[in-house]
Design a protein around this motif. Structure first.
Motif: not given
Length: 337
Positions: A206-207, A211-212, A270, A272, A286, A288-289, A291
């Motif tokens: 996610l970070q 990811a954005s 997830a 990282e 899906r 968590d953490n 994408v």
């Protein structure tokens, strides 16, 4: 004595005991005028063996009052007492001992008949066994299986999770009838049919700096990341497809970490601990953490392949293939491309 009441007169004919021979025993059939149920006989035999109504009820998983009523009904049916209820532990009367011997034989014979009929049913039951790699369950395979069950309700369907290499061996040994995998494999005894090529996506923490991004990502933009691949074994596998794509694009990841399965790979993403290339259908999972982003690489695809025994013209295999094609048409997916 009341015991003589259970001895039936020789006439009329319908009241006489009819006898038949088993392989080892002579069994007396209870006359047709009695409305006996096998359940009552089982209850009676259990009480006789336990010599206690409470223990028998516990063993039969019923309450004691219903059990007592069934035994009373059996006594009323024969017009005799089967137990001496004043004795401790419970004892059978002479009539009870006679019925016990006959009931045991009858119940044994009934169990034998049930077993024979069950074996006959199982022999007549058609079986169909499907092997699959785990990642295909995120695509259209579950719907194909669901439709197969609906259209073939009388077929005993077995599902086995197997890698593509394991599927090849299972097909040749007759343990499965069809396999769904992702690896092309050259074996003269196995026929492979390409169902479609599925695009690849990249699973990012996610970070992660990318990811954005909403647009597709080039593989070279991931060169500095740790690459998580799966499965670790057996090889060749989907992991080799991913590594082959990196080689074809002349991209060398910072580090390659091999794990056993998809879920473990996504867990590391997830955490990282790296990134992972996955079939696009996995995006439905899906987590968590994590994408998912599309890859801007035209040849970043993984095949979905159906494997069968060479020359196997099974009606069931043909039916599964039709279901796949029908679903692809509905979803606008080109079959074999």
């Amino acid at each position: 004595m009341w015991f003589r009441d259970i001895s039936l007169p020789p006439s009329p004919p319908h009241r006489t005991f009819k006898n038949f021979k088993s392989k080892t025993k002579r069994v007396t059939i209870i006359p047709g005028r009695y409305r006996l149920e096998s359940r009552q006989l089982r209850y009676f035999v259990t009480v006789a063996r336990e010599r206690n109504f409470t223990r028998a009820a516990e063993k039969l998983h019923i309450a004691q009052p219903p059990l007592s009523r069934q035994i009373q009904a059996l006594e009323e049916e024969f017009g005799v007492e089967l137990f001496d209820r004043a004795s401790r532990p419970l004892a059978m009367t002479e009539a009870g001992r006679l019925l016990f011997d006959q009931a045991v034989l009858v119940l044994e014979r009934m169990d034998e008949m049930k077993s024979m009929l069950r074996r006959l049913r199982e022999a007549e039951l058609q079986r169909f066994r499907i092997g699959f790699v785990a990642s295909t369950l995120y695509g259209y395979l579950p719907e194909v299986i669901r439709r197969y069950r609906v259209t073939r309700p009388n077929v005993d369907l077995t599902l086995l999770e197997l890698t593509t290499i394991e599927q090849i061996a299972a097909l040749k040994e007759g343990r499965i009838d069809v396999g769904f995998g992702r690896i092309r494999f050259d074996d003269p005894a196995v026929q492979q049919t390409l169902l479609r090529n599925e695009r690849l996506s990249v699973a990012l923490p996610l970070q992660h700096p990318l990811a954005s991004r909403m647009d597709a990502i080039r593989l070279r933009e991931l060169a500095s990341d740790v690459l998580v691949v799966y499965p670790m074994a057996p090889r060749p596998s989907y992991a080799d497809q991913v590594l082959g794509l990196y080689r074809a694009k002349e991209v060398k990841p910072a580090l390659v970490r091999e794990v056993r399965e998809l879920q473990t790979a996504l867990g590391l993403v997830a955490a990282e601990a790296g990134i992972c290339l996955v079939p696009a259908s996995v995006e439905r999972l899906r987590r968590d953490n994590v994408v998912y982003r599309a890859l801007d690489e035209p040849d970043a695809v993984t095949p979905v392949i159906m494997s069968t025994r060479k020359g196997d013209r099974s009606v069931e295999i043909g039916h599964v293939l039709r279901l796949v094609k029908e679903m692809y048409r509905k979803e606008g997916i080109a079959f074999g491309a």
